[in-house]
Scaffold this motif. Structure first.
Motif, PDB file in Angstrom:
ATOM      1  N   ASP A  90     -11.995   9.220  39.939  1.00 49.97           N
ATOM      2  CA  ASP A  90     -12.975   9.425  38.871  1.00 49.97           C
ATOM      3  C   ASP A  90     -12.398   9.043  37.507  1.00 49.97           C
ATOM      4  O   ASP A  90     -13.127   9.060  36.503  1.00 49.97           O
ATOM      5  N   THR A  91     -11.132   8.702  37.470  1.00 46.03           N
ATOM      6  CA  THR A  91     -10.505   8.292  36.220  1.00 46.03           C
ATOM      7  C   THR A  91     -11.176   7.035  35.667  1.00 46.03           C
ATOM      8  O   THR A  91     -11.296   6.031  36.360  1.00 46.03           O
ATOM      9  N   ALA A  92     -11.645   7.140  34.427  1.00 47.23           N
ATOM     10  CA  ALA A  92     -12.368   6.037  33.798  1.00 47.23           C
ATOM     11  C   ALA A  92     -12.748   6.427  32.378  1.00 47.23           C
ATOM     12  O   ALA A  92     -12.612   7.592  31.984  1.00 47.23           O
ATOM     13  N   VAL A  93     -13.223   5.446  31.642  1.00 49.32           N
ATOM     14  CA  VAL A  93     -13.905   5.727  30.379  1.00 49.32           C
ATOM     15  C   VAL A  93     -15.378   5.949  30.707  1.00 49.32           C
ATOM     16  O   VAL A  93     -15.997   5.119  31.380  1.00 49.32           O
ATOM     17  N   TYR A  94     -15.907   7.047  30.253  1.00 44.37           N
ATOM     18  CA  TYR A  94     -17.298   7.406  30.527  1.00 44.37           C
ATOM     19  C   TYR A  94     -18.153   7.155  29.294  1.00 44.37           C
ATOM     20  O   TYR A  94     -17.794   7.534  28.181  1.00 44.37           O
ATOM     21  N   TYR A  95     -19.287   6.509  29.534  1.00 45.00           N
ATOM     22  CA  TYR A  95     -20.201   6.146  28.463  1.00 45.00           C
ATOM     23  C   TYR A  95     -21.573   6.766  28.712  1.00 45.00           C
ATOM     24  O   TYR A  95     -22.068   6.738  29.846  1.00 45.00           O
ATOM     25  N   CYS A  96     -22.193   7.281  27.664  1.00 49.08           N
ATOM     26  CA  CYS A  96     -23.591   7.665  27.801  1.00 49.08           C
ATOM     27  C   CYS A  96     -24.448   6.523  27.254  1.00 49.08           C
ATOM     28  O   CYS A  96     -24.017   5.755  26.392  1.00 49.08           O
ATOM     29  N   THR A  97     -25.627   6.427  27.794  1.00 53.51           N
ATOM     30  CA  THR A  97     -26.515   5.340  27.417  1.00 53.51           C
ATOM     31  C   THR A  97     -27.965   5.794  27.507  1.00 53.51           C
ATOM     32  O   THR A  97     -28.307   6.637  28.332  1.00 53.51           O
ATOM     33  N   THR A  98     -28.790   5.242  26.647  1.00 50.99           N
ATOM     34  CA  THR A  98     -30.214   5.493  26.714  1.00 50.99           C
ATOM     35  C   THR A  98     -30.951   4.161  26.723  1.00 50.99           C
ATOM     36  O   THR A  98     -30.379   3.110  26.421  1.00 50.99           O
ATOM     37  N   ALA A  99     -32.208   4.245  27.070  1.00 52.16           N
ATOM     38  CA  ALA A  99     -33.013   3.028  27.104  1.00 52.16           C
ATOM     39  C   ALA A  99     -33.292   2.540  25.693  1.00 52.16           C
ATOM     40  O   ALA A  99     -33.340   3.318  24.736  1.00 52.16           O
ATOM     41  N   SER A 100     -33.475   1.238  25.598  1.00 52.87           N
ATOM     42  CA  SER A 100     -33.942   0.600  24.373  1.00 52.87           C
ATOM     43  C   SER A 100     -35.308   0.035  24.699  1.00 52.87           C
ATOM     44  O   SER A 100     -35.408  -0.966  25.403  1.00 52.87           O
ATOM     45  N   GLY A 101     -36.342   0.694  24.243  1.00 52.19           N
ATOM     46  CA  GLY A 101     -37.676   0.314  24.682  1.00 52.19           C
ATOM     47  C   GLY A 101     -37.772   0.565  26.173  1.00 52.19           C
ATOM     48  O   GLY A 101     -37.472   1.652  26.648  1.00 52.19           O
ATOM     49  N   SER A 102     -38.141  -0.449  26.929  1.00 51.44           N
ATOM     50  CA  SER A 102     -38.233  -0.307  28.380  1.00 51.44           C
ATOM     51  C   SER A 102     -36.978  -0.785  29.082  1.00 51.44           C
ATOM     52  O   SER A 102     -36.890  -0.729  30.313  1.00 51.44           O
ATOM     53  N   SER A 103     -35.998  -1.242  28.331  1.00 45.05           N
ATOM     54  CA  SER A 103     -34.772  -1.769  28.929  1.00 45.05           C
ATOM     55  C   SER A 103     -33.735  -0.668  29.088  1.00 45.05           C
ATOM     56  O   SER A 103     -33.446   0.082  28.151  1.00 45.05           O
ATOM     57  N   PHE A 104     -33.164  -0.588  30.271  1.00 45.70           N
ATOM     58  CA  PHE A 104     -32.096   0.367  30.533  1.00 45.70           C
ATOM     59  C   PHE A 104     -31.016  -0.313  31.341  1.00 45.70           C
ATOM     60  O   PHE A 104     -31.313  -0.983  32.320  1.00 45.70           O
ATOM     61  N   PRO A 105     -29.743  -0.114  30.938  1.00 45.04           N
ATOM     62  CA  PRO A 105     -29.326   0.595  29.727  1.00 45.04           C
ATOM     63  C   PRO A 105     -29.597  -0.214  28.468  1.00 45.04           C
ATOM     64  O   PRO A 105     -29.753  -1.429  28.540  1.00 45.04           O
ATOM     65  N   GLY A 106     -29.670   0.496  27.360  1.00 43.42           N
ATOM     66  CA  GLY A 106     -29.969  -0.187  26.107  1.00 43.42           C
ATOM     67  C   GLY A 106     -28.914   0.102  25.063  1.00 43.42           C
ATOM     68  O   GLY A 106     -28.157  -0.763  24.663  1.00 43.42           O
ATOM     69  N   PHE A 107     -28.846   1.356  24.634  1.00 44.56           N
ATOM     70  CA  PHE A 107     -27.881   1.763  23.618  1.00 44.56           C
ATOM     71  C   PHE A 107     -26.710   2.483  24.277  1.00 44.56           C
ATOM     72  O   PHE A 107     -26.886   3.200  25.262  1.00 44.56           O
ATOM     73  N   TRP A 108     -25.523   2.270  23.675  1.00 49.04           N
ATOM     74  CA  TRP A 108     -24.301   2.825  24.249  1.00 49.04           C
ATOM     75  C   TRP A 108     -23.538   3.661  23.230  1.00 49.04           C
ATOM     76  O   TRP A 108     -23.546   3.369  22.034  1.00 49.04           O
ATOM     77  N   GLY A 109     -22.827   4.666  23.749  1.00 50.78           N
ATOM     78  CA  GLY A 109     -21.861   5.369  22.943  1.00 50.78           C
ATOM     79  C   GLY A 109     -20.534   4.634  22.988  1.00 50.78           C
ATOM     80  O   GLY A 109     -20.408   3.580  23.627  1.00 50.78           O
ATOM     81  N   GLN A 110     -19.530   5.208  22.352  1.00 53.57           N
ATOM     82  CA  GLN A 110     -18.222   4.550  22.262  1.00 53.57           C
ATOM     83  C   GLN A 110     -17.335   4.854  23.458  1.00 53.57           C
ATOM     84  O   GLN A 110     -16.317   4.202  23.651  1.00 53.57           O
ATOM     85  N   GLY A 111     -17.709   5.856  24.257  1.00 55.03           N
ATOM     86  CA  GLY A 111     -16.943   6.197  25.450  1.00 55.03           C
ATOM     87  C   GLY A 111     -15.954   7.322  25.226  1.00 55.03           C
ATOM     88  O   GLY A 111     -15.496   7.551  24.111  1.00 55.03           O
ATOM     89  N   THR A 112     -15.644   8.012  26.313  1.00 54.76           N
ATOM     90  CA  THR A 112     -14.639   9.074  26.280  1.00 54.76           C
ATOM     91  C   THR A 112     -13.801   8.969  27.550  1.00 54.76           C
ATOM     92  O   THR A 112     -14.339   8.765  28.645  1.00 54.76           O
ATOM     93  N   GLN A 113     -12.491   9.087  27.395  1.00 55.20           N
ATOM     94  CA  GLN A 113     -11.568   8.867  28.509  1.00 55.20           C
ATOM     95  C   GLN A 113     -11.413  10.128  29.354  1.00 55.20           C
ATOM     96  O   GLN A 113     -11.114  11.211  28.821  1.00 55.20           O
ATOM     97  N   VAL A 114     -11.593   9.957  30.651  1.00 54.80           N
ATOM     98  CA  VAL A 114     -11.331  11.018  31.623  1.00 54.80           C
ATOM     99  C   VAL A 114     -10.217  10.540  32.534  1.00 54.80           C
ATOM    100  O   VAL A 114     -10.318   9.469  33.136  1.00 54.80           O
ATOM    101  N   THR A 115      -9.169  11.322  32.631  1.00 57.33           N
ATOM    102  CA  THR A 115      -8.052  10.990  33.503  1.00 57.33           C
ATOM    103  C   THR A 115      -7.812  12.151  34.456  1.00 57.33           C
ATOM    104  O   THR A 115      -7.648  13.285  34.011  1.00 57.33           O
ATOM    105  N   VAL A 116      -7.822  11.837  35.742  1.00 56.02           N
ATOM    106  CA  VAL A 116      -7.632  12.862  36.768  1.00 56.02           C
ATOM    107  C   VAL A 116      -6.312  12.584  37.472  1.00 56.02           C
ATOM    108  O   VAL A 116      -6.154  11.540  38.109  1.00 56.02           O
ATOM    109  N   SER A 117      -5.390  13.506  37.362  1.00 54.63           N
ATOM    110  CA  SER A 117      -4.087  13.336  38.013  1.00 54.63           C
ATOM    111  C   SER A 117      -4.114  13.963  39.400  1.00 54.63           C
ATOM    112  O   SER A 117      -4.811  14.946  39.645  1.00 54.63           O
ATOM    113  N   SER A 118      -3.329  13.392  40.280  1.00 56.83           N
ATOM    114  CA  SER A 118      -3.293  13.880  41.672  1.00 56.83           C
ATOM    115  C   SER A 118      -2.259  14.968  41.852  1.00 56.83           C
ATOM    116  O   SER A 118      -1.468  15.244  40.987  1.00 56.83           O
TER     117      SER A 118
END
Length: 118
Positions: A90-118
């Motif tokens: 699950d380690t990745a940069v996670y982004y939230c996004t919303t539609a722009s009009g009827s297009s999805f994805p449309g708008f993006w956030g800058q992302g937040t890093q999630v790191t899962v160690s074993s």
């Protein structure tokens, strides 16, 4: 103006839980559709979950079904991604996004890093 600001990402251990937040401007928060994507190093960005608010239609990637949950708090203009039983993959940069009009994805956030160690 559309703004999406993610937060909550950090280093956790496998099996832990984490909740990501996405603070949205009014325009973004009132979008008909919202989702979370993620991008791991060297991989394409992939859709984790999305939801159409009007009828509750929800998509979850197979890899997160039963572990991740999307929600929102209208009083705070904030979307959430609750992640349980986290795995190293699950380690990745996670982004939230919303539609722009009827297009999805449309708008993006800058992302937040999630790191899962074993």
């Amino acid at each position: 103006q559309v703004q999406l600001i993610e937060s909550g990402g950090r280093l956790v251990q496998a099996g832990d839980s984490l909740r990501l937040s996405c603070l949205a401007s009014d325009l973004a928060f009132n979008s008909y559709r919202m989702g979370w994507f993620r991008q791991a190093p060297g991989k394409d960005r992939e859709q984790v979950v999305s939801i159409i608010w009007s009828d509750g239609t929800t998509y979850y990637a197979d890899s997160v079904k039963g572990r991740f949950t999307i929600s929102r708090d209208s009083a705070k203009n904030t979307f959430y991604l609750q992640m349980n039983s986290l795995k190293p993959e699950d380690t990745a940069v996670y982004y939230c996004t919303t539609a722009s009009g009827s297009s999805f994805p449309g708008f993006w956030g800058q992302g937040t890093q999630v790191t899962v160690s074993s």
